[in-house]
Design a protein around this motif. Sequence first.
Motif, PDB file in Angstrom:
ATOM      1  N   HIS A  13       9.797  -6.129  -0.410  1.00  0.00           N
ATOM      2  CA  HIS A  13       9.145  -5.522   0.743  1.00  0.00           C
ATOM      3  C   HIS A  13       7.621  -5.554   0.589  1.00  0.00           C
ATOM      4  CE1 HIS A  13       8.403  -2.828   4.091  1.00  0.00           C
ATOM      5  NE2 HIS A  13       7.575  -2.182   3.287  1.00  0.00           N
ATOM      6  N   GLU A  14       7.135  -5.183  -0.579  1.00  0.00           N
ATOM      7  CA  GLU A  14       5.688  -5.175  -0.810  1.00  0.00           C
ATOM      8  C   GLU A  14       5.096  -6.578  -0.715  1.00  0.00           C
ATOM      9  OE1 GLU A  14       3.922  -2.767  -3.928  1.00  0.00           O
ATOM     10  OE2 GLU A  14       5.853  -1.748  -4.159  1.00  0.00           O
ATOM     11  N   VAL A  15       5.789  -7.563  -1.276  1.00  0.00           N
ATOM     12  CA  VAL A  15       5.304  -8.945  -1.229  1.00  0.00           C
ATOM     13  C   VAL A  15       5.254  -9.426   0.223  1.00  0.00           C
ATOM     14  CG1 VAL A  15       5.843 -11.336  -1.852  1.00  0.00           C
ATOM     15  CG2 VAL A  15       6.048  -9.527  -3.567  1.00  0.00           C
ATOM     16  N   MET A  16       6.336  -9.218   0.955  1.00  0.00           N
ATOM     17  CA  MET A  16       6.388  -9.681   2.341  1.00  0.00           C
ATOM     18  C   MET A  16       5.358  -8.949   3.206  1.00  0.00           C
ATOM     19  SD  MET A  16       8.549 -12.125   2.390  1.00  0.00           S
ATOM     20  CE  MET A  16       8.873 -12.362   4.119  1.00  0.00           C
ATOM     21  N   GLN A  17       5.188  -7.660   3.001  1.00  0.00           N
ATOM     22  CA  GLN A  17       4.212  -6.886   3.768  1.00  0.00           C
ATOM     23  C   GLN A  17       2.802  -7.421   3.528  1.00  0.00           C
ATOM     24  OE1 GLN A  17       5.131  -4.542   5.937  1.00  0.00           O
ATOM     25  NE2 GLN A  17       3.043  -4.282   6.614  1.00  0.00           N
ATOM     26  N   ALA A  18       2.486  -7.730   2.278  1.00  0.00           N
ATOM     27  CA  ALA A  18       1.163  -8.273   1.962  1.00  0.00           C
ATOM     28  C   ALA A  18       0.958  -9.624   2.643  1.00  0.00           C
ATOM     29  CB  ALA A  18       1.000  -8.406   0.449  1.00  0.00           C
ATOM     30  N   CYS A  19       1.980 -10.462   2.633  1.00  0.00           N
ATOM     31  CA  CYS A  19       1.881 -11.776   3.277  1.00  0.00           C
ATOM     32  C   CYS A  19       1.701 -11.633   4.787  1.00  0.00           C
ATOM     33  CB  CYS A  19       3.106 -12.627   2.957  1.00  0.00           C
ATOM     34  SG  CYS A  19       3.192 -13.111   1.221  1.00  0.00           S
TER      35      CYS A  19
END
Length: 80
Positions: A13-19
């Motif tokens: 979730h954190e990775v996708m949100q940052a992207c």
Amino acid sequence: DTTPALVWGNTLHEVMQACFCEHRWETSRVDDKIKQVILKGVNKLIKIDVIIEQAPREVTTRVKGLLAFPEKSISSEWPK
């Protein structure tokens, strides 16, 4: 409780949100975000008995399906 599913799900979730926020989906950028999120959550990895060297492989395996999303749903006109 800290479970592997919760840790990996939150990490993804954190990775996708940052992207999404940066509107950047290049493999190198995603890999950098994975490393950043993993380092930020080292304490969670310890709780689920995962070594830091193993974590990027685990997240990269899980993120592959999610990376198809921007190709199908996001364009320069955001969203498609």
